[in-house]
Design a protein around this motif. Structure first.
Motif, PDB file in Angstrom:
ATOM      1  N   ILE A   1      27.736 -45.684 -31.974  1.00  0.00           N
ATOM      2  CA  ILE A   1      28.515 -45.085 -30.723  1.00  0.00           C
ATOM      3  C   ILE A   1      27.777 -45.224 -29.475  1.00  0.00           C
ATOM      4  CG2 ILE A   1      29.440 -42.939 -29.883  1.00  0.00           C
ATOM      5  CD1 ILE A   1      30.152 -42.454 -32.823  1.00  0.00           C
ATOM      6  N   MET A   2      26.617 -45.265 -29.489  1.00  0.00           N
ATOM      7  CA  MET A   2      25.492 -45.471 -28.256  1.00  0.00           C
ATOM      8  C   MET A   2      25.969 -46.678 -27.323  1.00  0.00           C
ATOM      9  SD  MET A   2      21.834 -44.000 -29.472  1.00  0.00           S
ATOM     10  CE  MET A   2      21.257 -44.088 -27.733  1.00  0.00           C
ATOM     11  N   LYS A   3      26.389 -48.001 -28.277  1.00  0.00           N
ATOM     12  CA  LYS A   3      26.767 -48.949 -27.707  1.00  0.00           C
ATOM     13  C   LYS A   3      25.900 -49.801 -26.653  1.00  0.00           C
ATOM     14  CE  LYS A   3      31.435 -46.932 -27.594  1.00  0.00           C
ATOM     15  NZ  LYS A   3      32.707 -46.372 -26.794  1.00  0.00           N
ATOM     16  N   LEU A   4      24.597 -49.635 -27.200  1.00  0.00           N
ATOM     17  CA  LEU A   4      23.500 -50.475 -26.397  1.00  0.00           C
ATOM     18  C   LEU A   4      23.683 -51.955 -26.092  1.00  0.00           C
ATOM     19  CD1 LEU A   4      20.388 -49.111 -28.159  1.00  0.00           C
ATOM     20  CD2 LEU A   4      21.599 -48.079 -26.023  1.00  0.00           C
ATOM     21  N   ASP A   5      24.526 -52.615 -26.980  1.00  0.00           N
ATOM     22  CA  ASP A   5      24.853 -54.018 -26.712  1.00  0.00           C
ATOM     23  C   ASP A   5      25.653 -54.131 -25.426  1.00  0.00           C
ATOM     24  OD1 ASP A   5      27.047 -52.555 -28.014  1.00  0.00           O
ATOM     25  OD2 ASP A   5      27.817 -54.411 -28.706  1.00  0.00           O
ATOM     26  N   GLN A   6      26.412 -52.966 -24.833  1.00  0.00           N
ATOM     27  CA  GLN A   6      27.160 -53.256 -23.828  1.00  0.00           C
ATOM     28  C   GLN A   6      26.510 -53.308 -22.646  1.00  0.00           C
ATOM     29  OE1 GLN A   6      31.004 -50.832 -23.929  1.00  0.00           O
ATOM     30  NE2 GLN A   6      31.200 -51.407 -26.243  1.00  0.00           N
ATOM     31  N   PHE A   7      25.208 -52.920 -22.543  1.00  0.00           N
ATOM     32  CA  PHE A   7      24.394 -52.777 -21.389  1.00  0.00           C
ATOM     33  C   PHE A   7      24.188 -54.159 -21.051  1.00  0.00           C
ATOM     34  CE2 PHE A   7      24.168 -48.419 -22.708  1.00  0.00           C
ATOM     35  CZ  PHE A   7      24.114 -47.639 -21.254  1.00  0.00           C
TER      36      PHE A   7
ATOM     37  N   ASN B   1      21.822 -57.324 -20.035  1.00  0.00           N
ATOM     38  CA  ASN B   1      20.216 -57.432 -20.372  1.00  0.00           C
ATOM     39  C   ASN B   1      19.183 -57.429 -19.282  1.00  0.00           C
ATOM     40  OD1 ASN B   1      21.162 -58.004 -23.068  1.00  0.00           O
ATOM     41  ND2 ASN B   1      21.061 -60.092 -22.828  1.00  0.00           N
ATOM     42  N   SER B   2      19.853 -57.323 -18.153  1.00  0.00           N
ATOM     43  CA  SER B   2      18.750 -57.361 -17.014  1.00  0.00           C
ATOM     44  C   SER B   2      18.620 -55.729 -16.653  1.00  0.00           C
ATOM     45  CB  SER B   2      19.107 -58.152 -15.725  1.00  0.00           C
ATOM     46  OG  SER B   2      20.678 -57.254 -15.110  1.00  0.00           O
ATOM     47  N   GLN B   3      19.251 -54.864 -17.144  1.00  0.00           N
ATOM     48  CA  GLN B   3      19.145 -53.561 -16.867  1.00  0.00           C
ATOM     49  C   GLN B   3      18.060 -52.681 -17.733  1.00  0.00           C
ATOM     50  OE1 GLN B   3      22.916 -51.387 -17.411  1.00  0.00           O
ATOM     51  NE2 GLN B   3      22.144 -49.264 -16.969  1.00  0.00           N
ATOM     52  N   GLU B   4      17.432 -51.825 -17.306  1.00  0.00           N
ATOM     53  CA  GLU B   4      16.445 -50.746 -17.975  1.00  0.00           C
ATOM     54  C   GLU B   4      17.362 -49.670 -18.437  1.00  0.00           C
ATOM     55  OE1 GLU B   4      12.403 -48.501 -17.986  1.00  0.00           O
ATOM     56  OE2 GLU B   4      13.289 -48.973 -16.091  1.00  0.00           O
TER      57      GLU B   4
ATOM     58  N   CYS C   1       5.213 -52.822 -34.224  1.00  0.00           N
ATOM     59  CA  CYS C   1       6.790 -53.390 -34.595  1.00  0.00           C
ATOM     60  C   CYS C   1       7.673 -53.519 -33.257  1.00  0.00           C
ATOM     61  CB  CYS C   1       7.376 -52.823 -35.607  1.00  0.00           C
ATOM     62  SG  CYS C   1       6.616 -52.661 -37.309  1.00  0.00           S
ATOM     63  N   LEU C   2       7.281 -52.910 -32.357  1.00  0.00           N
ATOM     64  CA  LEU C   2       8.582 -53.100 -31.147  1.00  0.00           C
ATOM     65  C   LEU C   2       8.015 -53.985 -30.139  1.00  0.00           C
ATOM     66  CD1 LEU C   2       8.904 -49.215 -30.855  1.00  0.00           C
ATOM     67  CD2 LEU C   2      10.392 -50.688 -32.141  1.00  0.00           C
ATOM     68  N   SER C   3       9.058 -54.530 -29.543  1.00  0.00           N
ATOM     69  CA  SER C   3       8.736 -55.533 -28.244  1.00  0.00           C
ATOM     70  C   SER C   3       8.110 -54.564 -27.102  1.00  0.00           C
ATOM     71  CB  SER C   3       9.905 -56.274 -27.695  1.00  0.00           C
ATOM     72  OG  SER C   3      10.848 -55.223 -27.206  1.00  0.00           O
ATOM     73  N   SER C   4       7.419 -55.337 -26.129  1.00  0.00           N
ATOM     74  CA  SER C   4       7.007 -54.788 -24.892  1.00  0.00           C
ATOM     75  C   SER C   4       8.109 -54.182 -23.867  1.00  0.00           C
ATOM     76  CB  SER C   4       6.028 -55.692 -24.277  1.00  0.00           C
ATOM     77  OG  SER C   4       6.792 -56.873 -23.772  1.00  0.00           O
TER      78      SER C   4
ATOM     79  N   GLU D   1      17.135 -50.363 -32.731  1.00  0.00           N
ATOM     80  CA  GLU D   1      18.414 -51.071 -32.418  1.00  0.00           C
ATOM     81  C   GLU D   1      18.306 -52.036 -31.051  1.00  0.00           C
ATOM     82  OE1 GLU D   1      22.488 -51.783 -32.184  1.00  0.00           O
ATOM     83  OE2 GLU D   1      21.168 -51.662 -33.961  1.00  0.00           O
ATOM     84  N   ALA D   2      17.438 -51.078 -29.982  1.00  0.00           N
ATOM     85  CA  ALA D   2      17.287 -51.911 -28.699  1.00  0.00           C
ATOM     86  C   ALA D   2      16.423 -53.075 -28.915  1.00  0.00           C
ATOM     87  CB  ALA D   2      16.573 -50.875 -27.791  1.00  0.00           C
ATOM     88  N   ASN D   3      15.425 -53.066 -29.882  1.00  0.00           N
ATOM     89  CA  ASN D   3      14.551 -54.146 -30.138  1.00  0.00           C
ATOM     90  C   ASN D   3      15.458 -55.257 -30.643  1.00  0.00           C
ATOM     91  OD1 ASN D   3      11.661 -54.785 -30.142  1.00  0.00           O
ATOM     92  ND2 ASN D   3      11.769 -54.964 -32.129  1.00  0.00           N
ATOM     93  N   ARG D   4      16.322 -54.998 -31.813  1.00  0.00           N
ATOM     94  CA  ARG D   4      17.051 -56.218 -32.413  1.00  0.00           C
ATOM     95  C   ARG D   4      18.101 -56.716 -31.417  1.00  0.00           C
ATOM     96  NH1 ARG D   4      21.943 -56.480 -34.201  1.00  0.00           N
ATOM     97  NH2 ARG D   4      23.079 -54.184 -33.570  1.00  0.00           N
ATOM     98  N   LEU D   5      18.529 -55.844 -30.434  1.00  0.00           N
ATOM     99  CA  LEU D   5      19.589 -56.370 -29.274  1.00  0.00           C
ATOM    100  C   LEU D   5      18.605 -57.041 -28.340  1.00  0.00           C
ATOM    101  CD1 LEU D   5      21.764 -53.438 -29.241  1.00  0.00           C
ATOM    102  CD2 LEU D   5      22.500 -55.757 -30.350  1.00  0.00           C
ATOM    103  N   GLY D   6      17.407 -56.849 -28.134  1.00  0.00           N
ATOM    104  CA  GLY D   6      16.604 -57.711 -27.049  1.00  0.00           C
ATOM    105  C   GLY D   6      16.775 -56.718 -25.578  1.00  0.00           C
ATOM    106  N   LYS D   7      17.256 -55.581 -25.753  1.00  0.00           N
ATOM    107  CA  LYS D   7      17.501 -54.549 -24.565  1.00  0.00           C
ATOM    108  C   LYS D   7      16.047 -54.061 -24.208  1.00  0.00           C
ATOM    109  CE  LYS D   7      21.716 -55.472 -24.727  1.00  0.00           C
ATOM    110  NZ  LYS D   7      22.616 -56.083 -23.830  1.00  0.00           N
ATOM    111  N   THR D   8      16.005 -53.786 -22.829  1.00  0.00           N
ATOM    112  CA  THR D   8      14.908 -53.113 -22.150  1.00  0.00           C
ATOM    113  C   THR D   8      15.141 -51.593 -22.086  1.00  0.00           C
ATOM    114  OG1 THR D   8      14.268 -54.949 -20.870  1.00  0.00           O
ATOM    115  CG2 THR D   8      13.517 -53.000 -19.858  1.00  0.00           C
ATOM    116  N   VAL D   9      14.571 -50.975 -22.789  1.00  0.00           N
ATOM    117  CA  VAL D   9      14.929 -49.199 -22.656  1.00  0.00           C
ATOM    118  C   VAL D   9      13.695 -48.371 -22.704  1.00  0.00           C
ATOM    119  CG1 VAL D   9      16.885 -49.629 -24.478  1.00  0.00           C
ATOM    120  CG2 VAL D   9      14.588 -49.232 -25.331  1.00  0.00           C
TER     121      VAL D   9
END
Length: 295
Positions: free
Chosen positions: A54-60, A62-65, A118-121, A85-93
């Motif tokens: 329901i957070m729908k992180l995939d809809q943000f 990719n250039s957005q923090e 285990c998390l990206s930078s 989840e953010a890591n899996r989607l390649g999002k910046t959070v």
């Protein structure tokens, strides 16, 4: 007609405040154990997975923090689920976990330290202690505010005002909160005692109150997402190791003059027997409320 004394919601909420988990008798509720046991429930695992969707992180973009605040972050388990989840989607959070209990903060930090490699930078997590009703964040800071079984422990109207303040316009509140619930058993004496000593629950619980309050405070509710919870006596027993929570409730009932010591002991005995013989069922509805700040 004078109504018989009952416990108040504050009697249950106070246990989550710092160093309030020890009663006058010295009886201590292990908050860490309690939350870990809760997480073993398949219902809770499924509910947490639904919250992530329901957070729908995939809809943000990719250039957005994406800036996320988790109020009442507890052990930090949900923080890590969002981070994964953010890591899996390649999002910046940027995720901030906020809790008023120092034990929870320590545990959340331990969990983060054990898993951060285990998390990206692009995934940044900060865990801080603070008051949900007086948050030290600037106005319109966050894209998402999360609350998982937290708002029931605070002044709901004040909490919504603060959440609205720190959310951006069009930012979202994702709140996992309980609705109406009760326990059922053929032991009518135990059930009668249970019903007469607990706070009156005709307001439908925090989730129902939220659905009436949020639109009045300039939030647009996008979904309520109800989930039915049915818990057996054996499961209820597994959630209260050594019956510490039940003993604590019994002690408060006596201290506040709601039950005599004999009545309290009889109630506890009947409740334990009902759980051991599976002659009790806990039933409730949990809602995942998604609401957007309009202005």
């Amino acid at each position: 007609m004078t109504e018989k004394k009952r416990l108040a919601n504050e009697d249950f909420s106070n246990v989550w405040k710092d160093n309030k988990n020890i009663l006058t008798s010295g009886l201590k509720l292990d908050l860490v154990e309690h939350l870990l046991q809760q997480r073993l429930s398949k219902d809770w695992v499924d509910a947490k997975e639904r919250v992530i969707k329901i957070m729908k992180l995939d809809q943000f973009d990719n250039s957005q923090e994406i800036k996320i605040l988790d109020i009442g972050c507890g052990l930090g388990i949900d923080l890590m689920l969002v981070a994964e989840e953010a890591n899996r989607l390649g999002k910046t959070v940027s995720i901030i976990g906020l809790d008023q209990n120092s034990t929870m903060i320590e545990e959340a930090k331990k969990l983060y330290e054990s898993q951060k490699d285990c998390l990206s930078s692009n995934v940044f997590i900060q865990i801080i202690r603070g008051d949900i009703l007086q948050m030290e964040f600037n106005d319109e800071t966050f894209d998402i505010v999360r609350s998982d079984i937290t708002l029931q422990h605070v002044d709901l109207e004040k909490a919504i005002i603060e959440i609205k303040r720190v959310l951006k316009v069009n930012g979202r509140l994702i709140a996992l909160e309980g609705g109406a619930g009760n326990i059922y058993s053929p032991d009518e004496i135990m059930i009668k005692t249970y019903d007469t000593v607990l706070p009156i629950r005709r307001d439908g619980g925090t989730a129902i109150r939220l659905q009436f309050m949020l639109p009045k405070m300039d939030f647009d509710i996008k979904g309520s997402n109800p989930i039915a919870f049915l818990q057996s006596g054996h499961f209820l027993a597994s959630q209260d190791k050594d019956w510490v929570k039940l003993q604590g409730m019994g002690e408060i009932l006596v201290t506040k003059g709601i039950l005599t010591e004999e009545e309290s002991k009889d109630f506890q005995k009947r409740y334990i027997e009902a759980c051991k013989t599976n002659q009790i069922i806990g039933a409730s509805i949990i809602f995942i409320i998604e609401a957007v700040k309009c202005k």
